[in-house]
Design an enzyme around this catalytic site. Structure first.
Site, PDB file in Angstrom:
ATOM      1  N   LYS A 177     -14.402 -17.427  11.836  1.00  0.00           N
ATOM      2  CA  LYS A 177     -15.528 -17.486  10.900  1.00  0.00           C
ATOM      3  C   LYS A 177     -15.337 -16.389   9.856  1.00  0.00           C
ATOM      4  O   LYS A 177     -15.695 -15.227  10.078  1.00  0.00           O
ATOM      5  CB  LYS A 177     -16.867 -17.304  11.614  1.00  0.00           C
ATOM      6  CG  LYS A 177     -18.078 -17.566  10.712  1.00  0.00           C
ATOM      7  CD  LYS A 177     -19.384 -17.295  11.407  1.00  0.00           C
ATOM      8  CE  LYS A 177     -19.729 -15.830  11.390  1.00  0.00           C
ATOM      9  NZ  LYS A 177     -19.930 -15.296  10.019  1.00  0.00           N
ATOM     10  N   GLY A 236     -21.446  -4.460  14.008  1.00  0.00           N
ATOM     11  CA  GLY A 236     -20.567  -4.348  15.170  1.00  0.00           C
ATOM     12  C   GLY A 236     -21.313  -3.937  16.427  1.00  0.00           C
ATOM     13  O   GLY A 236     -21.020  -4.426  17.529  1.00  0.00           O
ATOM     14  N   GLU A 253     -13.441  -3.488  14.858  1.00  0.00           N
ATOM     15  CA  GLU A 253     -12.953  -2.516  13.861  1.00  0.00           C
ATOM     16  C   GLU A 253     -14.063  -2.368  12.836  1.00  0.00           C
ATOM     17  O   GLU A 253     -14.360  -3.300  12.089  1.00  0.00           O
ATOM     18  CB  GLU A 253     -11.650  -3.000  13.227  1.00  0.00           C
ATOM     19  CG  GLU A 253     -10.935  -1.887  12.468  1.00  0.00           C
ATOM     20  CD  GLU A 253     -11.060  -2.028  10.973  1.00  0.00           C
ATOM     21  OE1 GLU A 253     -11.868  -1.265  10.390  1.00  0.00           O
ATOM     22  OE2 GLU A 253     -10.380  -2.877  10.388  1.00  0.00           O
ATOM     23  N   GLU A 381     -20.724   5.925   4.317  1.00  0.00           N
ATOM     24  CA  GLU A 381     -19.562   5.120   3.924  1.00  0.00           C
ATOM     25  C   GLU A 381     -19.914   4.461   2.589  1.00  0.00           C
ATOM     26  O   GLU A 381     -20.672   3.500   2.546  1.00  0.00           O
ATOM     27  CB  GLU A 381     -19.238   4.071   4.980  1.00  0.00           C
ATOM     28  CG  GLU A 381     -17.978   3.282   4.656  1.00  0.00           C
ATOM     29  CD  GLU A 381     -17.665   2.204   5.679  1.00  0.00           C
ATOM     30  OE1 GLU A 381     -16.481   1.840   5.803  1.00  0.00           O
ATOM     31  OE2 GLU A 381     -18.596   1.718   6.348  1.00  0.00           O
TER      32      GLU A 381
END
Length: 485
Positions: A177, A236, A253, A381
């Site tokens: 996906k 995640g 990751e 980030e």
């Protein structure tokens, strides 16, 4: 010429419209032009894809290693032949520059080739010692089964194939996906390449869907034994929680806040070159991008001066122009988020030594100096062309500042003393660390992954081989065993 069907779902070897009522428009992030329209998949499509994968996997696992290798190498050859086409799609679909797209396609070719010898390793028993001389212990690496893969938009071709290629090579089947913004390069193009290479139907399925419609169906489905995800730490963590409740393995990751540490004895020219590349490749939209630049006080003022002068000269604009280094940001929401970080940096008192500008969907470089390492700007980030430069006075302080983050994906250190550099690199809390280089590095044979909130597991080489297989212990009793009762 192979017939392309890059706007359809690919389920059980068939290209077809999804069963959702939603039609998604893929647009070029540079000029907002519509590239194509795709009728998305729904929960029923997901179920059909997983069931097709389960049926196909049982047969694919039995295919001889030599035949698997032939298909894998043919897939690499096809991508090599279609390299320009893949680059063009990356430019149009993701705003990748020609330089970045070329790097991504070549890395993907190398990765597929790396997995060509893996089929020989599956099902080969390794003998382990036994305390009982009449018993032999064998340990086998076997296919894990069906793998669900969720890939991102920023390096879509490579980051999808990074999980697809090893899974297919070891005898797993896959449902992929990709992100909606990169459905072609992250999914449909990959499916077409493997289909042309002769991969049996059902071994690789590609579906694209809207999360509000499907919810957690892709993760919760009972068939996949492994969920591979590349993306943000927040998502995640949720995937990890859902997978854990359903006793599925995960390879995650996630985000990064990668430091580049420039020590007192560093080659300043080389460090500036590395920092410019490590910060501005793909407009900073990479998980392992150089997010914080930590510079020893001896070099600090000169580094800031040189870095700013270099950043001013970086060509920007249409990513289809081979000379352009900085292309567009992926979407309006990301642009607003990045500009929000700029305003945050100003409000926190960081010194804006180069103020970029917005030109259409392109953001030119921003540079902040005298940034506090505990500021929100430094701890976030950014995922955009905003550099943060932080001074330090001793090696120990530099290491401490580098490690003061919840992330731990990549890191780098510059020094003329290589042994000292290795020592520093090992003390940096990251899954990867590089001496006299920047933070954006990847090769097909080395372990890729992070520590702390940057993820779980490792991709690349033998480490990915382990991620996508399972271990089986087979003991052989060579003489009649005497039991205690």
């Amino acid at each position: 010429m192979y017939v392309m069907a890059l706007n359809k779902q690919f389920i059980d070897g068939e290209w077809r419209d999804g069963k959702s009522a939603t039609v998604y428009e893929m647009t070029n992030p540079y000029n907002n032009q519509v590239i194509d329209r795709v009728k998305l998949a729904n929960k029923e499509d997901i179920d059909e894809a997983y069931r097709a994968a389960q049926r196909a996997q049982a047969e694919w696992a039995k295919v001889p290693a030599e035949e698997k290798r032939r298909i894998i190498l043919k897939a690499a050859d096809i991508l090599e032949r279609r390299q320009k086409e893949a680059i063009d799609f990356l430019v149009k679909e993701t705003g990748s520059t020609v330089i970045k797209s070329t790097m991504e396609v070549q890395a993907t070719i190398d990765l597929i080739k790396e997995t060509a010898n893996w089929p020989d390793k599956v099902g080969v028993g390794q003998v382990f010692p036994s305390a009982d001389p009449t018993k032999e212990n064998l340990v086998f690496r076997e296919p894990a089964g069906v793998v669900g893969i969720i890939s991102p938009w920023n390096w879509p071709l490579f980051l999808s194939v990074r999980a697809v290629a090893p899974a297919v090579a070891v005898g797993d089947a896959v449902v992929l996906k990709p992100d909606l913004q990169s459905q072609i390069t992250g999914g449909f193009l990959i499916a077409e390449i493997y289909e042309e290479a002769g991969l049996p139907k059902g071994v690789l399925n590609v579906i694209t869907a809207d999360i509000p419609e499907i919810g957690d169906a892709f993760i919760e489905h009972p068939i996949p034994r492994i969920i591979s995800f590349t993306g943000s730490t927040a998502v995640g963590r949720h995937i990890g929680e859902v997978a854990g409740r359903n006793l599925k393995r995960v390879a995650l990751e996630l985000g990064g806040n990668s430091p580049l540490v420039i020590l007192e004895d560093a080659d300043l020219d080389a460090a500036v070159d590395a920092a410019i590349f490590g910060k501005y490749i793909h407009q900073g939209q990479i998980c392992m991008i150089t997010n914080r630049i930590l510079v020893h006080r001896k070099h600090y003022d000169e580094f800031v001066k040189r870095f700013v002068e270099r950043a001013k000269q970086i060509p920007y604009g249409d990513p289809a122009d081979p000379n352009v280094i900085i292309g567009p940001i992926i979407n309006e929401r990301q642009i607003e988020k990045i500009l929000g970080f700029v305003e945050l940096g100003k409000s926190e008192g960081a010194k804006l030594v180069l103020e970029g500008q917005r030109i259409g969907n392109v953001l030119t470089p921003f540079v902040f100096a005298d940034v506090k390492n505990d500021s929100q700007l430094a701890q976030s980030e950014i995922f955009g062309p905003v550099a943060t430069i932080i001074p330090f006075d001793t090696d120990e302080e530099g290491i401490r500042l580098a490690n003061e983050t919840e992330y731990g994906l990549s890191a780098a250190v510059f020094t003329k003393d290589l042994e000292h550099g290795i020592d520093i690199a090992r003390r940096l809390e990251s899954g990867m660390a590089h001496v006299n280089d920047q933070t954006v590095n990847i090769t097909p044979e080395t372990p890729f992954g992070g520590e702390k909130f940057s993820g779980l597991g490792r991709y690349g080489g033998e480490f990915a081989f382990e991620e996508f297989t399972t271990v089986k212990w087979v003991s052989v009793q060579k003489e009649r065993r005497q039991f205690p009762f």
